[in-house]
Every structure is written in C-alpha cells, then in structure tokens.
Design a protein around this motif. Structure first.
Motif, short mmCIF file in Angstrom:
data_model
loop_
_atom_site.label_atom_id
_atom_site.label_comp_id
_atom_site.label_asym_id
_atom_site.label_seq_id
_atom_site.Cartn_x
_atom_site.Cartn_y
_atom_site.Cartn_z
N LEU A 217 0.81 -1.21 0.00
CA LEU A 217 0.00 0.00 0.00
C LEU A 217 0.85 1.27 0.00
CD1 LEU A 217 -2.74 -1.15 2.52
CD2 LEU A 217 -3.01 -0.82 0.08
N LYS A 221 0.32 4.20 -2.71
CA LYS A 221 0.07 5.58 -2.26
C LYS A 221 0.95 6.56 -3.01
CE LYS A 221 -0.28 8.38 1.94
NZ LYS A 221 -0.12 8.41 3.41
N LYS A 241 -6.91 8.32 -4.23
CA LYS A 241 -5.86 7.96 -3.29
C LYS A 241 -6.03 8.74 -1.98
CE LYS A 241 -1.92 9.74 -4.27
NZ LYS A 241 -0.63 9.97 -4.95
N TYR A 245 -6.93 6.75 1.65
CA TYR A 245 -5.95 6.70 2.73
C TYR A 245 -6.34 7.57 3.92
CZ TYR A 245 -2.67 3.93 -0.01
OH TYR A 245 -2.07 2.91 -0.70
N PRO A 248 -10.81 5.42 4.85
CA PRO A 248 -11.31 4.17 4.27
C PRO A 248 -12.68 3.83 4.85
CG PRO A 248 -9.63 3.73 5.93
CD PRO A 248 -9.64 5.21 5.72
N SER A 253 -10.79 -2.55 3.96
CA SER A 253 -9.84 -1.48 3.64
C SER A 253 -9.25 -0.89 4.92
CB SER A 253 -10.52 -0.37 2.83
OG SER A 253 -11.12 -0.88 1.66
N GLN A 254 -10.08 -0.72 5.93
CA GLN A 254 -9.60 -0.19 7.20
C GLN A 254 -8.56 -1.11 7.82
OE1 GLN A 254 -13.25 0.25 9.40
NE2 GLN A 254 -13.95 2.01 8.19
N LEU A 257 -5.17 -0.89 5.79
CA LEU A 257 -4.42 0.34 6.03
C LEU A 257 -3.88 0.39 7.47
CD1 LEU A 257 -6.69 2.83 4.09
CD2 LEU A 257 -4.35 2.22 3.53
N VAL A 260 -0.42 -1.28 7.82
CA VAL A 260 0.76 -0.70 7.18
C VAL A 260 1.71 -0.16 8.24
CG1 VAL A 260 1.60 1.09 5.63
CG2 VAL A 260 -0.50 -0.13 5.09
#
Length: 328
Positions: A217, A221, A241, A245, A248, A253-254, A257, A260
């Motif tokens: 990710l 980004k 994007k 980010y 989300p 998706s949450q 992210l 990361v």
C-alpha cells in the motif's frame, strides 16, 4: 466527464477444478474474479490492491485477454474487446501491454537484450532491421540502460536492470495502456523507488495509462491516482488515493491500512484485527465474501451481496453497514 479509456463491467473468471482419474470430471469452480466493475481514465494510474490470491493478477490478464473471461464486458477506447477475433486482438495489443512481476522469469534467458526488446516489433512487422535496431537503442536509453548492454543476456543483470528491460519491451510498440503487475514486489526496497520513479517519469513523458497491481500500500500511495481494494474476487472499495488513505470506508480497507507499518509507531491507530483465514475461492462465503472475517458483520451480511455504491463524492464501497450518498 470524459469517457474512460478502459471500462470493465461484470467481469467474471471461473476456473474449472477437475478430479484426478479416468473420467476427468469437473468437481468445482474457482471463482478467481467474481463480478468486477471499474473505469480507468486516460493518463491516470489506477491502483488495484489486496491480499495474495484475491484475483488482482487474474483481473489484469483478463483485461488484456491473456486469459479469456467467463463473462463480462471489457471496452478499450469504447471498443468491446471480447467481440474481437484473435487476429484483431493481436493488433489491439499494440496499444495494450504488460510489465510482469518476475523480472527474470519473464525474460527468455536464451535471447539477448536486443532480441528481447526487438521481438514485439518483429511480431507486428514494424520497421526494417536498421529501424528496429535504432528503436531498441532509444528504448534502452529511455529506461536508463546503456546501448552497450544490448548484446548481453538476462543473467548478466541485476533484478532492477532486468525489470528495466521488461519495461523497455512493454514500451516498444508505443502503447497507450500498460498493466503493471506488481512490477516492484520482487525487487530490493532501494531499487523499488528507482523503478517507481521511472514508471512515473515515463507516464509523464509518454502520456501512459496504468493499471498498477500491488499488495504494497505504500508503493500504491506514491504511484496511484485512484485505488480499488479487492477481496476474494470482488472489488469492495474504489476511491481517490487521498480519500481512501484518509478515510477508508469498508472494514477490509480499514484493516489493510491499519496494518501498514508507520515511521512513527506512536501515531498508530488501533489495529483492526481480522479473525479467521481467507476463505477458498472455490467455496466463497454467501452474501458479502468478507463477512466471515468482519468484526462488524450482521445477519444480513451473510445473506445479501452488497452493491458497490457511492458513499462519499467519488468514493464507492460495497458494505451493508454504509449508507449510500443521497442524490440531489
């Protein structure tokens, strides 16, 4: 709104899984891609992210008809690709190319760099020998390789240099659209940045459009304009994007992210833990494919498949827990 360069609707690919034995019966189908919709505008980089096995690479190859879809529609510059004959599709591939993930396995070890880069020109009968040789020299210079390298073989280069050769080959026919299938995942981190910057410079100089497939990710980004998140053959969220980010919407998706790594761990938000393993694409869960791992799942999630709806301006998500944006 301008018409997209690439428009995909209802894209499906089911691979038959056959039992061993005399009768070679089809036992089940692997639902690699299970109804995917997205548009890519001219000149943009559209990121496609998700865990390994979610169908990202299959989607990229379906778009180029390297694999034939089970169902759906793929329009490139408003022309339906699935209606084209094999010969018509071969000609169309002058405008559509791919950069492969493996910078060594995608290069023929028996061919020199010159032969590898020149091959697309030979296949499409473009130019004479002198013109093709000149074009090879131009392409090598374009991707940051010396022309003296043209008579060397792939094993004589580093991973980053081999990927530059693959990029030069993809550019040989002056394509408009390139599928970049995890083009930096097999490279060292320091080399990844060089290749990503090269792809961005080429896009700016040549007006390229990318479908950029990745699981990193951080790279997405840096590279993408819009991002689609894929889970078990379906797209669960599409947004710019910045919007994805920053905010989300889909629980998957949450979770992605939140996982990361951050430069400052003290800034990390509460980690969203996913329970269980990724289900098999041959036996996907009913309703929302994510409901078996979703910490917010409700009864409805196991019964009804959520539609990809606009939740915020330009931000779509497929989740029963989210309210679609009201039309004014």
């Amino acid at each position: 709104m301008t018409k997209p360069l690439l428009s995909v609707r209802g894209l499906v690919k089911h691979f038959a899984s056959r039992a061993a034995g005399v009768f070679n019966r089809t036992v089940t189908h692997v639902r690699a891609v299970d109804g995917v919709d997205f548009d890519i505008q001219q000149g943009e980089t559209f990121g496609l992210v998700g865990e390994s096995g979610c169908g990202k690479t299959t989607t990229g190859r379906l778009v180029l008809r390297m694999i034939e879809p089970t169902a759906g529609s793929i329009k490139f510059n408003e022309q339906e690709l699935l209606s084209l004959s094999a010969e018509e599709m071969r000609l169309k591939r002058q405008q559509m190319q791919i950069i492969f993930q493996d910078p060594y396995g995608s290069l023929d070890p028996r061919m020199t760099v010159s032969q590898i880069v020149e091959e697309p020109l030979q296949i499409h009968h473009i130019g004479d020998r002198a013109a093709r040789s000149k074009r090879v020299a131009e392409l090598l210079d374009m991707v940051g390789l010396r022309k003296e390298y043209s008579q060397r073989y792939p094993h004589e280069f580093s991973g980053g240099q081999r990927q530059r050769i693959g990029i030069a080959r993809a550019l040989a026919l002056n394509p408009r659209f390139i599928v970049a299938d995890e083009p930096v995942s097999a490279l060292d981190v320091s080399i990844q940045a060089q290749i990503v910057n090269l792809l961005m410079d080429l896009q700016k100089d040549l007006g390229l459009t990318y479908l950029f497939i990745a699981h990193d990710l951080g790279v997405v980004k840096h590279m993408a304009d819009r991002v689609a998140v894929m889970y078990l053959g379906r797209i669960v969220e599409i947004a710019s994007k910045a919007s994805l980010y920053r905010s989300p919407q889909h629980p998957y998706s949450q979770a992605l992210l939140a996982a990361v790594p951050l430069a400052r761990p003290s800034q990390r938000q509460t980690l969203t833990l996913l329970k269980g393993e990724i289900p098999s694409p041959s036996q996907p869960p009913s309703g929302c494919h994510f409901h078996t791992r979703c910490p917010q799942a409700q009864a409805r999630c196991s019964q009804e498949t959520p539609k990809l709806l606009e939740i915020l301006p330009g931000h779509q998500a497929a989740c029963h827990l989210l309210m679609p944006m009201k039309m004014t």
